[in-house]
Enzyme design. Structure first.
Site, mmCIF file in Angstrom:
data_model
loop_
_atom_site.group_PDB
_atom_site.id
_atom_site.type_symbol
_atom_site.label_atom_id
_atom_site.label_comp_id
_atom_site.label_asym_id
_atom_site.label_seq_id
_atom_site.Cartn_x
_atom_site.Cartn_y
_atom_site.Cartn_z
ATOM 1 C CG HIS A 70 -1.901 -1.123 1.205
ATOM 2 N ND1 HIS A 70 -1.728 -2.264 1.957
ATOM 3 C CD2 HIS A 70 -3.043 -1.310 0.511
ATOM 4 C CE1 HIS A 70 -2.740 -3.102 1.731
ATOM 5 N NE2 HIS A 70 -3.547 -2.551 0.854
ATOM 6 C CG HIS A 71 4.496 1.637 -2.397
ATOM 7 N ND1 HIS A 71 4.031 0.435 -2.865
ATOM 8 C CD2 HIS A 71 5.037 2.270 -3.471
ATOM 9 C CE1 HIS A 71 4.285 0.351 -4.159
ATOM 10 N NE2 HIS A 71 4.893 1.452 -4.546
ATOM 11 C CE LYS A 76 -5.520 -1.257 -12.941
ATOM 12 N NZ LYS A 76 -6.313 -2.490 -12.949
ATOM 13 C CE LYS A 100 3.938 -7.248 -14.059
ATOM 14 N NZ LYS A 100 2.956 -8.226 -14.551
ATOM 15 C CE LYS A 112 -2.406 -11.414 -11.534
ATOM 16 N NZ LYS A 112 -1.779 -10.600 -12.580
ATOM 17 C CB SER A 369 -4.705 -1.084 -16.389
ATOM 18 O OG SER A 369 -5.316 -2.255 -16.870
#
Ligand code: NAD
Length: 478
Positions: A70-71, A76, A100, A112, A369
């Site tokens: 959660h930095h 996503k 990524k 994920k 995205s």
């Protein structure tokens, strides 16, 4: 599973591999052990089960959503529909998403999802029920939302599933203006973005094109620069594999081998990707395609045929210490997540090969995205406001230049110069820019640190440094 020390756990394998890569790269950074541990660990692992109606009875479905870091907010990552899904895999894929996003400067944390089903065993109606119920379970626990956690497609899911998620989320959050930003990879008609479907494969092709453009590196591999005539084998003819193969051939490469789960085909003079795709659509198999010179019932044999570049774009753990010695390619470009084991990677580099790592190579999907999410938050398609203005400005400029020089441009020259950018052109340009810049960022780290042995280590070093800065700036509260 021991979440805080996954490498110590016997049954963790994929997440363990990702953590091994992390630990290795962390040696080349200067961050304190606690901070590194915070970056590496999965922050939230939500495992749940829910029933659906099947025939006259019920069936219980296993599912996960993992938010690794959660930095940055939101987190996503795609949702995988596969009977092979397990907690370890979802954690590994969530962690890869974190690295990524950092590598390609997309301001998200990694996440994920996984639904443990084989989609082929369910009717469309049942798949819709599963997807909608999965979404409701995420809503109940605050694991989805445009500023919380934003799913996308992955193996076994696509635009259809993303539409169901968007509709469920919007229905459960009436009046929420940004509701459609809760999921990406939607069809254009539901405020998706032009170019998202092909973005991951296009990104893979651009990554390879950039890699083979560096003369110094190609010399070491014994390859010429440029994609023209390079022989490529692609594993997986799904979203990532199909578009990787398509764009690589458009960029001048020769697709000599294609591998699917039912078998593989090969022709050293090149295969027509579109024709193979249509053949598989019509017959259900890649085998039997008239343009192939060789066929292999065992798909893994296809990976071992002569080529310059191998693009595994199906699943993880396809290239291991067992088959790496038989791979003829000089470059492996990881379209899939985690296709090469750490041992196989070490052996490949030792033998003089080079791997373009997943966390960079397949980042085109999350990059576009991100553009889709921005479009959803701004509620306007890219190019809509400025396109005509640009065209009028260009027209004025062309008229002025023609007037001053007395030279009249041809109608084609005029329309090429005048034309304003469409959404697709803007998306593709943003994607190309991201892939090119990120490649050289990674390569710089690789070149400037002799101890960093692989591009994956270099990508991970860059990612760790960026995430560390975010965590340090955030501080710890309370
Ligand atoms: P997909 O479901 O569209 O396609 C996967 C293809 O691989 C299918 O055609 C399947 O038949 C084939 N396949 C399965 N097992 C195989 C085997 N043993 N040998 C050969 N082929 C096999 O999935 P996708 O979205 O293309 O994802 C593929 C990989 O790329 C996954 O690792 C995924 O995590 C990764 N990825 C996908 C995206 C995306 O935008 N879709 C983005 C980043 C990474």
């Amino acid at each position: 599973m021991n979440i805080n020390n996954p490498t110590a756990d016997q049954d963790t394998h994929f997440f363990g591999d990702v953590c091994k890569n992390f630990d290795h790269a962390a040696q080349f950074t200067k961050h304190d052990a606690g901070l590194l541990d915070q970056i590496k660990s999965c922050n939230s692992v939500y495992r749940f089960r829910f029933p659906i109606r099947k025939g006259n009875g019920f069936e219980v479905i296993d599912a996960w959503r993992v938010e690794h870091s959660h930095h940055q907010s939101p987190t996503k990552g795609g949702i995988r529909y596969s009977e092979m899904v397990n907690e370890d895999e979802v954690m590994a894929l969530a962690a890869l998403m974190t690295y990524k996003c950092a590598i390609v400067n997309v301001p998200f944390g990694g996440a994920k999802g996984g639904i443990k089903i084989n989609p082929k065993n369910y009717t469309v109606g049942e798949l819709e029920n599963i997807t909608r119920r999965y979404t409701v379970e995420l809503i109940k626990k605050n694991f989805i939302g445009p500023s919380i956690d934003v799913p996308a497609p992955d193996y076994g899911s696509g635009e259809r599933e993303m539409s169901w998620i968007a509709d469920t989320y919007a229905t459960m959050n009436p009046g929420q203006l940004d509701a459609l930003g809760a999921v990406t990879g939607k069809p254009i008609s539901l405020h998706g973005i032009a170019g998202r479907r092909e973005a991951t494969g296009r990104g893979v092709a651009i990554a390879i094109r950039e890699c083979v453009s560096v003369a110094e590196d190609m010399q070491k591999l014994g390859l010429t620069t440029g994609l023209s005539g390079k022989k490529v084998i692609v594993q997986g003819l799904g979203n990532v594999g199909y578009y990787s193969a398509k764009f690589l051939s458009e960029f001048g490469a020769l697709i000599v081998g294609l591998c699917e789960f039912e078998g593989a085909i090969y022709n050293e003079d090149g295969l027509d990707v579109e024709a193979v795709f249509q053949h598989r659509k019509a017959t259900g198999s890649i085998l039997g395609y008239a343009g192939a010179k060789k066929e292999f019932k065992n798909t893994m044999d296809g990976l071992e045929q002569p080529c310059d570049i191998l693009v595994p774009a199906a699943l993880e753990n396809q290239i291991t210490i067992q088959n790496i010695g038989s791979i003829k390619a000089k470059i492996i470009a990881e379209g899939a997540n985690g296709p090469t084991s750490p041992e196989a990677e070490a052996a490949f580099y030792k033998a003089g090969g080079m791997i373009i790592p997943d966390m960079y190579a397949n980042a085109g999907g999350v990059t576009v995205s991100y553009f889709e999410w921005l479009k959803n938050l701004s509620h306007v398609a890219f190019g809509r406001i400025n396109r005509r203005f640009e065209e009028n400005s260009n027209l004025n400029l062309v008229n002025m230049v023609e007037g001053i020089t007395g030279v009249a441009l041809t109608p084609l020259q005029r329309s090429t110069i005048i034309k304003g950018a469409s959404e697709l052109e803007l998306v593709n340009s943003g994607l190309e820019d991201t892939m090119i810049r990120s490649y050289h960022e990674i390569r710089e780290i690789y070149k400037n640190n002799p101890k960093v042995e692989t591009l994956r280590n270099a990508a991970m070093v860059g990612a760790i440094n960026k995430i560390a800065v975010s965590y340090q700036n955030l501080g710890v509260w309370p």
